[in-house]
Scaffold this motif. Structure first.
Motif, PDB file in Angstrom:
ATOM      1  N   THR A 152      37.532  46.981  52.398  1.00  0.00           N
ATOM      2  CA  THR A 152      39.720  46.946  51.439  1.00  0.00           C
ATOM      3  C   THR A 152      39.107  47.482  50.291  1.00  0.00           C
ATOM      4  O   THR A 152      39.776  47.733  50.028  1.00  0.00           O
ATOM      5  CB  THR A 152      39.480  45.404  51.428  1.00  0.00           C
ATOM      6  OG1 THR A 152      38.704  44.774  50.719  1.00  0.00           O
ATOM      7  CG2 THR A 152      40.030  45.155  52.646  1.00  0.00           C
ATOM      8  N   ALA A 153      37.846  48.217  50.055  1.00  0.00           N
ATOM      9  CA  ALA A 153      37.194  48.449  48.781  1.00  0.00           C
ATOM     10  C   ALA A 153      36.645  49.613  48.731  1.00  0.00           C
ATOM     11  O   ALA A 153      35.436  49.472  49.425  1.00  0.00           O
ATOM     12  CB  ALA A 153      37.040  47.470  47.107  1.00  0.00           C
ATOM     13  N   ASP A 200      38.754  51.841  43.263  1.00  0.00           N
ATOM     14  CA  ASP A 200      40.544  51.962  44.365  1.00  0.00           C
ATOM     15  C   ASP A 200      39.982  50.077  45.677  1.00  0.00           C
ATOM     16  O   ASP A 200      39.141  50.513  45.553  1.00  0.00           O
ATOM     17  CB  ASP A 200      40.567  52.385  44.576  1.00  0.00           C
ATOM     18  CG  ASP A 200      40.763  53.107  43.914  1.00  0.00           C
ATOM     19  OD1 ASP A 200      41.556  53.725  43.024  1.00  0.00           O
ATOM     20  OD2 ASP A 200      39.998  54.689  43.450  1.00  0.00           O
ATOM     21  N   ARG A 201      41.409  49.612  45.416  1.00  0.00           N
ATOM     22  CA  ARG A 201      41.260  48.641  46.598  1.00  0.00           C
ATOM     23  C   ARG A 201      42.421  48.851  47.549  1.00  0.00           C
ATOM     24  O   ARG A 201      43.560  49.033  47.146  1.00  0.00           O
ATOM     25  CB  ARG A 201      41.668  47.072  45.575  1.00  0.00           C
ATOM     26  CG  ARG A 201      40.616  46.510  45.092  1.00  0.00           C
ATOM     27  CD  ARG A 201      40.395  45.069  45.263  1.00  0.00           C
ATOM     28  NE  ARG A 201      39.338  45.040  44.355  1.00  0.00           N
ATOM     29  CZ  ARG A 201      37.639  45.022  44.400  1.00  0.00           C
ATOM     30  NH1 ARG A 201      37.627  44.924  45.792  1.00  0.00           N
ATOM     31  NH2 ARG A 201      36.721  44.271  44.203  1.00  0.00           N
TER      32      ARG A 201
END
Length: 168
Positions: free
Chosen positions: A111-112, A116-117
């Motif tokens: 997820t990352a 940035d996520r």
């Protein structure tokens, strides 16, 4: 800025080829790195992998000098912004993309990617040598001439295979 860059480059060039004993990597807050670092480069294992990062259709630059300070160089590092990860290690242990991100002090997960996520409806997609990689990206073991693409999106643009420059 030029003087600082010239100083760092001078230290890196002067340190090439050494065999000094490594020390643990200083970790950034929230990360743990088991990648050794020392005062000089070590060439028992000398390989290179390439990393491309695309977030929401925009290419992100992999910074120069990840894993390099004025007094230390880690077994995983970058010299420039080409995306080439230098694997210059004192033994044949498995080193992963997660290890590289820990040296960088940035998160990597499903997820990352770095700063940035993924938001709702987004995901991280990974290819290694143009083949989908479905395990968590931090588990990718780095090998000679691996071509690793990390994309957070959509969109997920097609990424051309990396063409290695002469000498790599």
């Amino acid at each position: 800025m030029r003087i600082a860059l010239a100083t760092v480059l001078g230290i890196v060039i002067a340190s090439c080829g050494g065999t000094a004993a490594p020390s643990p990597t200083p970790s950034a807050p929230g990360t743990r790195s088991a990648v050794p670092c020392g005062p000089t480069e070590v060439f028992t294992r000398h390989e290179h992998a390439h990393l491309t990062i695309v977030v929401r259709g925009q290419l992100r630059v992999v910074p120069a000098f990840i894993g390099i300070t004025a007094t230390s160089i880690c077994w995983l590092h970058t010299h420039d912004t080409s995306g080439i990860i230098h694997i210059e290690a004192g033994d044949n242990r498995s080193l992963t993309l997660g290890d590289f991100f820990a040296v960088w002090g940035k998160p990597l997960s499903t997820t990352a990617i770095a700063d940035d996520r993924a938001s709702t409806g987004e995901s991280v997609q990974v290819t290694v040598n143009q083949k989908p990689y479905t395990d968590p990206p931090e588990t990718i073991v780095l090998h000679e001439h691996d071509d690793i693409d990390l994309e957070l999106g959509p969109p997920f643009p097609a990424i051309a295979p990396y063409v290695w420059p002469p000498g790599y």
